[in-house]
Design an enzyme around this catalytic site. Structure first.
Site, short mmCIF file in Angstrom:
data_model
loop_
_atom_site.label_atom_id
_atom_site.label_comp_id
_atom_site.label_asym_id
_atom_site.label_seq_id
_atom_site.Cartn_x
_atom_site.Cartn_y
_atom_site.Cartn_z
N ASP A 118 0.86 -1.19 0.00
CA ASP A 118 0.00 0.00 0.00
C ASP A 118 0.89 1.23 0.00
OD1 ASP A 118 0.74 -0.76 2.69
OD2 ASP A 118 -0.59 0.80 3.44
N GLU A 183 -0.14 -1.03 5.80
CA GLU A 183 0.97 -0.56 6.65
C GLU A 183 0.88 0.93 6.91
OE1 GLU A 183 4.99 1.00 7.70
OE2 GLU A 183 3.75 1.52 6.00
C1 LIG Z 1 10.49 5.17 7.00
C2 LIG Z 1 9.27 4.39 7.44
C3 LIG Z 1 9.67 3.40 8.51
C4 LIG Z 1 8.65 3.71 6.25
C5 LIG Z 1 7.28 3.11 6.52
N1 LIG Z 1 6.79 2.40 5.39
C6 LIG Z 1 6.27 4.18 6.82
O1 LIG Z 1 6.16 5.14 6.09
N2 LIG Z 1 5.47 3.99 7.85
C7 LIG Z 1 4.42 4.88 8.22
C8 LIG Z 1 4.92 6.09 8.93
O2 LIG Z 1 4.14 7.07 9.01
O3 LIG Z 1 6.04 6.13 9.46
#
Ligand SMILES: CC(C)C[C@H](N)C(=O)NCC(=O)O
Length: 499
Positions: A118, A183
């Site tokens: 996603d 996620e």
């Molecule tokens: C850099 C993050 C760990 C990458 C992750 N996919 C993400 O964007 N998570 C949601 C968030 O808002 O941190």
């Protein structure tokens, strides 16, 4: 060397001999354009998990992922993880979680690779130079929403398995995949699925690898911590409908004024969180951490350039890293119901909903944070003596994750980086959130290593997100060998410690 390839890398490789490395590398290099085309197909799907109107696209994305793994001969399941309840009480089917398995040899270690397909929202008019859903290659940079976060890394892992298959090489480890589609909005449904499958799908997993983050600089990195996130909606409702500000302004207490007033009490201009109890819960920065941060390669000027600001909150590296990784912060993301189009509409909105989040660090507890924020906002609101109604809801409550960088997985990673780059990797934390990391650790009791694939300037969540085919330092090329070495070393170390 392109990115989807990368993982090939990571893989398997543990028992491969030198000639096999070369064969794999050649195979991967000669299939680079196919990997880019696969990424193009995935980027074209607007699998935005935060937009309920895009849910059909998200379902399509999960089906496509499952189909790719099925065609490779994996044992694939699309696991139903139920429904999502929306703030207005409606329900919506969650995207299914894809699980897959390649190999079932009890003499081998079993690696579980987690990723997500996603994405965050993206519109051309947000300031993208190219259509975010049409992968565009400019000088070896592949631009598109989800390119770095997290479609290319997921594809890279899949293509790694495929490279072994195509070359008729035996996989040196059993490989399992868990690929989800929520996620970006808190991994809804996945915690319950992991708990339900702890003694089945996860029972033989030896360790978990996540490549959903980036390097901090041009120096190699391994990631041992992520912040959690508590995401809130604060809704203020007043008149029964929007009003003309000339006709009614001055006679009604405006919801937007109330909302801005309470938002302004969350954090001071210098970044101090004003909600009672939050700062007190944070584990103090230890001397060891301070020393670790001091040795990490991080260029403040570069950070300024990357963000396009001429002044940061702090002027020294340790304070900046600490506030990026291991202190909480409040970010205000937007206001639903507010007028935001170009032009000069003179409305008094009847109902406005602020969206803000608080990144979580050890030892904060989302349940406690929910209460602290809700109580605080209601007490601040009460002082305004407004007739309007305030409703505070926490829609994401993801815990932080922290690994022991002394664990054999990290020993293996460090040794591999040294072998390949002739330098120690930076052991870094990540300010962003991978909501499921902590659940994996708590429920499966297995260790996790985060192996960043993204570049430090990929622009995740931002305009012009990209994944680089090449980097000026050729880090992707090197990463392949890092991975090869890692897994070779990994099995040596882990076989001793885990078996
Ligand atoms: C850099 C993050 C760990 C990458 C992750 N996919 C993400 O964007 N998570 C949601 C968030 O808002 O941190």
């Amino acid at each position: 060397m392109n990115v989807p390839v990368l993982p090939s890398i990571l893989l398997l490789i543990s028992t491969a001999h030198a000639f096999q490395y070369t064969e794999l590398a050649q195979y991967i290099d000669s299939h680079q354009e196919e990997y880019v085309e696969a990424l193009r197909d995935w980027i074209a799907i607007e699998s935005d998990s935060s937009n309920v109107l895009k849910r059909a696209e998200l379902h399509r994305m999960m089906d496509m992922t499952a189909q790719k793994l099925r065609l490779m001969g994996g044992t694939v399941e699309l696991v139903d993880v139920g429904e999502q309840e929306l703030p207005d009480g409606q329900t919506l089917a969650l995207p299914k979680v894809v699980t897959a398995q390649f190999g079932n040899d009890s003499n081998k270690l079993t690696v579980c690779v987690y990723g997500h397909v996603d994405v965050q929202p993206a519109k051309l008019e947000d300031g993208w130079a190219t259509d975010p859903y049409n992968l565009t290659d400019i000088n070896g940079n592949l631009y598109g929403r989800g390119a770095s976060d997290n479609k290319a890394p997921v594809l890279a892992w899949i293509h790694a398995v495929e490279a072994y298959q195509a070359l008729n090489m035996e996989l040196p480890v059993n490989v399992k995949f868990v690929i989800e589609g929520m996620e970006e909005t808190g991994s809804n449904g996945l915690d319950a699925m992991i708990m339900a499958q702890r003694d089945t799908f996860f029972s033989d997993v030896d360790y978990i690898i996540i490549s959903d983050c980036g390097w901090l600089s041009r120096r190699p990195a391994l990631t041992y911590g992520t912040r959690g996130n508590c995401y809130f909606f604060a809704e203020v409702e007043g008149p029964k409908q929007d009003l003309h500000s000339g006709v009614y302004g001055g006679t009604v207490i405006e919801p937007m004024t109330d909302l801005i007033g309470i938002l302004d009490t969350l954090i001071s201009p210098s970044g101090t969180i004003l909600i009672p109890g939050i700062r007190e819960a944070v584990a103090p920065l230890s001397d060891d951490e301070w020393k670790m941060y001091q040795d990490i390669q991080f260029d403040i000027e570069n950070h300024k350039n990357k963000t396009g600001v001429n002044q940061l909150m702090y002027n020294n590296k340790v304070d900046l890293l600490a506030h990026m990784w291991r202190y909480p912060t409040v970010s205000i993301h937007g206001i639903e119901g507010a007028f935001s189009d170009p032009g000069t509409k003179t409305v008094i909105p009847a109902k406005v909903t602020a969206k803000f989040s608080i990144r979580q660090v050890p030892n904060m507890d989302p349940a406690m944070v929910k209460k602290q924020v809700t109580d605080y906002l209601h007490s601040v609101f009460a002082k305004r003596k407004s007739p309007n109604k305030l409703k505070v809801t926490m829609v994401i409550g993801a815990k932080p994750w922290l690994a022991d960088p002394q664990h054999p997985l990290y020993e293996a990673g460090k040794a591999a980086v040294n072998r390949v780059f002739n330098t120690d990797p930076d052991l870094i934390r990540e300010g962003g959130t991978i909501p499921i990391a902590r659940t994996f650790q708590d429920v499966t009791m297995k260790s996790i290593i985060m192996m960043p694939i993204g570049g430090f300037d990929d622009g995740m969540h931002s305009q012009n997100e990209k994944m680089s085919r090449f980097d000026s330092t050729g880090f992707l090329f090197h990463f392949r060998f890092l991975a090869l070495s890692l897994f070779k070393r990994d099995n040596e170390v882990l076989n001793k410690k885990l078996c």
